[in-house]
Motif scaffolding. Structure first.
Motif, PDB file in Angstrom:
ATOM      1  N   LEU A  77       0.831  -1.204   0.000  1.00  0.00           N
ATOM      2  CA  LEU A  77       0.000   0.000   0.000  1.00  0.00           C
ATOM      3  C   LEU A  77       0.860   1.245   0.000  1.00  0.00           C
ATOM      4  N   PHE A  78       0.447   2.226  -0.804  1.00  0.00           N
ATOM      5  CA  PHE A  78       1.120   3.521  -0.871  1.00  0.00           C
ATOM      6  C   PHE A  78       0.083   4.612  -0.635  1.00  0.00           C
ATOM      7  N   GLU A  79       0.348   5.511   0.282  1.00  0.00           N
ATOM      8  CA  GLU A  79      -0.452   6.722   0.432  1.00  0.00           C
ATOM      9  C   GLU A  79       0.486   7.879   0.112  1.00  0.00           C
ATOM     10  N   THR A  80       0.084   8.704  -0.840  1.00  0.00           N
ATOM     11  CA  THR A  80       0.939   9.788  -1.295  1.00  0.00           C
ATOM     12  C   THR A  80       0.228  11.118  -1.130  1.00  0.00           C
ATOM     13  N   LYS A  81       0.962  12.092  -0.562  1.00  0.00           N
ATOM     14  CA  LYS A  81       0.433  13.441  -0.361  1.00  0.00           C
ATOM     15  C   LYS A  81       1.442  14.443  -0.896  1.00  0.00           C
ATOM     16  N   ASP A  82       0.961  15.654  -1.155  1.00  0.00           N
ATOM     17  CA  ASP A  82       1.870  16.718  -1.563  1.00  0.00           C
ATOM     18  C   ASP A  82       2.835  17.005  -0.415  1.00  0.00           C
ATOM     19  N   LEU A  83       3.947  17.648  -0.719  1.00  0.00           N
ATOM     20  CA  LEU A  83       5.028  17.849   0.240  1.00  0.00           C
ATOM     21  C   LEU A  83       4.561  18.542   1.522  1.00  0.00           C
ATOM     22  N   LEU A  84       3.662  19.517   1.394  1.00  0.00           N
ATOM     23  CA  LEU A  84       3.184  20.246   2.568  1.00  0.00           C
ATOM     24  C   LEU A  84       1.948  19.603   3.190  1.00  0.00           C
ATOM     25  N   GLY A  85       1.358  18.629   2.503  1.00  0.00           N
ATOM     26  CA  GLY A  85       0.178  17.948   3.020  1.00  0.00           C
ATOM     27  C   GLY A  85      -1.062  18.822   3.072  1.00  0.00           C
ATOM     28  N   CYS A  86      -1.107  19.829   2.197  1.00  0.00           N
ATOM     29  CA  CYS A  86      -2.218  20.786   2.258  1.00  0.00           C
ATOM     30  C   CYS A  86      -3.095  20.798   1.002  1.00  0.00           C
ATOM     31  N   ASP A  87      -2.850  19.888   0.052  1.00  0.00           N
ATOM     32  CA  ASP A  87      -3.643  19.842  -1.173  1.00  0.00           C
ATOM     33  C   ASP A  87      -4.303  18.470  -1.312  1.00  0.00           C
ATOM     34  N   PRO A  88      -5.415  18.241  -0.586  1.00  0.00           N
ATOM     35  CA  PRO A  88      -6.058  16.923  -0.616  1.00  0.00           C
ATOM     36  C   PRO A  88      -6.440  16.446  -2.010  1.00  0.00           C
ATOM     37  N   ASN A  89      -6.643  17.351  -2.953  1.00  0.00           N
ATOM     38  CA  ASN A  89      -6.996  16.947  -4.320  1.00  0.00           C
ATOM     39  C   ASN A  89      -5.854  16.219  -5.028  1.00  0.00           C
ATOM     40  N   SER A  90      -4.635  16.334  -4.526  1.00  0.00           N
ATOM     41  CA  SER A  90      -3.493  15.683  -5.166  1.00  0.00           C
ATOM     42  C   SER A  90      -3.138  14.354  -4.499  1.00  0.00           C
ATOM     43  N   TRP A  91      -3.796  13.993  -3.418  1.00  0.00           N
ATOM     44  CA  TRP A  91      -3.459  12.782  -2.688  1.00  0.00           C
ATOM     45  C   TRP A  91      -3.926  11.540  -3.434  1.00  0.00           C
ATOM     46  N   THR A  92      -3.143  10.475  -3.345  1.00  0.00           N
ATOM     47  CA  THR A  92      -3.515   9.217  -3.986  1.00  0.00           C
ATOM     48  C   THR A  92      -3.319   8.045  -3.033  1.00  0.00           C
ATOM     49  N   HIS A  93      -4.049   6.968  -3.318  1.00  0.00           N
ATOM     50  CA  HIS A  93      -3.904   5.695  -2.628  1.00  0.00           C
ATOM     51  C   HIS A  93      -3.610   4.658  -3.699  1.00  0.00           C
ATOM     52  N   CYS A  94      -2.628   3.820  -3.430  1.00  0.00           N
ATOM     53  CA  CYS A  94      -2.194   2.845  -4.428  1.00  0.00           C
ATOM     54  C   CYS A  94      -2.057   1.470  -3.781  1.00  0.00           C
ATOM     55  N   ARG A  95      -2.415   0.445  -4.555  1.00  0.00           N
ATOM     56  CA  ARG A  95      -2.221  -0.951  -4.167  1.00  0.00           C
ATOM     57  C   ARG A  95      -1.377  -1.606  -5.255  1.00  0.00           C
ATOM     58  N   GLN A  96      -0.335  -2.325  -4.859  1.00  0.00           N
ATOM     59  CA  GLN A  96       0.480  -3.063  -5.820  1.00  0.00           C
ATOM     60  C   GLN A  96       0.571  -4.506  -5.347  1.00  0.00           C
ATOM     61  N   TYR A  97       0.388  -5.437  -6.294  1.00  0.00           N
ATOM     62  CA  TYR A  97       0.445  -6.847  -5.929  1.00  0.00           C
ATOM     63  C   TYR A  97       0.733  -7.681  -7.175  1.00  0.00           C
ATOM     64  N   LEU A  98       1.198  -8.888  -6.936  1.00  0.00           N
ATOM     65  CA  LEU A  98       1.428  -9.827  -8.028  1.00  0.00           C
ATOM     66  C   LEU A  98       0.180 -10.676  -8.213  1.00  0.00           C
ATOM     67  N   GLN A  99      -0.178 -10.846  -9.474  1.00  0.00           N
ATOM     68  CA  GLN A  99      -1.288 -11.718  -9.845  1.00  0.00           C
ATOM     69  C   GLN A  99      -0.713 -12.698 -10.855  1.00  0.00           C
ATOM     70  N   GLY A 100      -0.298 -13.858 -10.368  1.00  0.00           N
ATOM     71  CA  GLY A 100       0.445 -14.782 -11.221  1.00  0.00           C
ATOM     72  C   GLY A 100       1.795 -14.176 -11.541  1.00  0.00           C
ATOM     73  N   GLU A 101       2.093 -14.025 -12.811  1.00  0.00           N
ATOM     74  CA  GLU A 101       3.359 -13.432 -13.258  1.00  0.00           C
ATOM     75  C   GLU A 101       3.210 -11.951 -13.607  1.00  0.00           C
ATOM     76  N   GLU A 102       2.080 -11.339 -13.268  1.00  0.00           N
ATOM     77  CA  GLU A 102       1.840  -9.939 -13.595  1.00  0.00           C
ATOM     78  C   GLU A 102       1.867  -9.076 -12.338  1.00  0.00           C
ATOM     79  N   LEU A 103       2.402  -7.871 -12.481  1.00  0.00           N
ATOM     80  CA  LEU A 103       2.353  -6.858 -11.424  1.00  0.00           C
ATOM     81  C   LEU A 103       1.150  -5.971 -11.717  1.00  0.00           C
TER      82      LEU A 103
END
Length: 124
Positions: A77-103
């Motif tokens: 899991l990745f949670e990403t925010k802008d450097l100052l943490g003051c622009d909620p519209n730029s925040w993202t949530h990411c999931r990365q996982y292997l599914q068989g031989e695919e990322l």
């Protein structure tokens, strides 16, 4: 991720997408080095420890918190925010996982947009 038709066409012309993007992960313990090659090469380094850290991303720096999912084994899991943490519209949530031989990389933007990338393992 909310891109319109013309923006998607421009990305396609710039050879961004299928067959033109690669990621290489190197890790030692909880430290990860990620090299992404597309129209240019970018490098990210981060630790999987659940604490916010400054991470270079594209042409800027963000605050990223990276951890393993407690509910789904093997999901990063990745949670990403802008450097100052003051622009909620730029925040993202990411999931990365292997599914068989695919990322599989799933990203959700703050406004609810969702993008999914699937990477196939390159044969050496």
């Amino acid at each position: 991720m909310g891109l319109g038709y013309f923006a998607r066409c421009a990305l396609e012309r710039a050879q961004w997408g299928t067959g033109h993007l690669s990621r290489t992960y190197e890790h030692q313990g909880d430290h990860v080095k990620l090299v992404q090659k597309a129209t240019e090469e970018t490098t990210q380094e981060f630790d999987i420890n659940g604490t916010p850290q400054k991470v270079s991303q594209g042409d800027g720096v963000v605050i990223q918190t990276t951890s393993w999912d407690d509910e789904e084994e093997g999901v990063l899991l990745f949670e990403t925010k802008d450097l100052l943490g003051c622009d909620p519209n730029s925040w993202t949530h990411c999931r990365q996982y292997l599914q068989g031989e695919e990322l599989v990389i799933e990203v959700r933007g703050a406004r609810g947009h969702r993008a999914v990338w699937t990477y196939h393992r390159a044969l050496s």
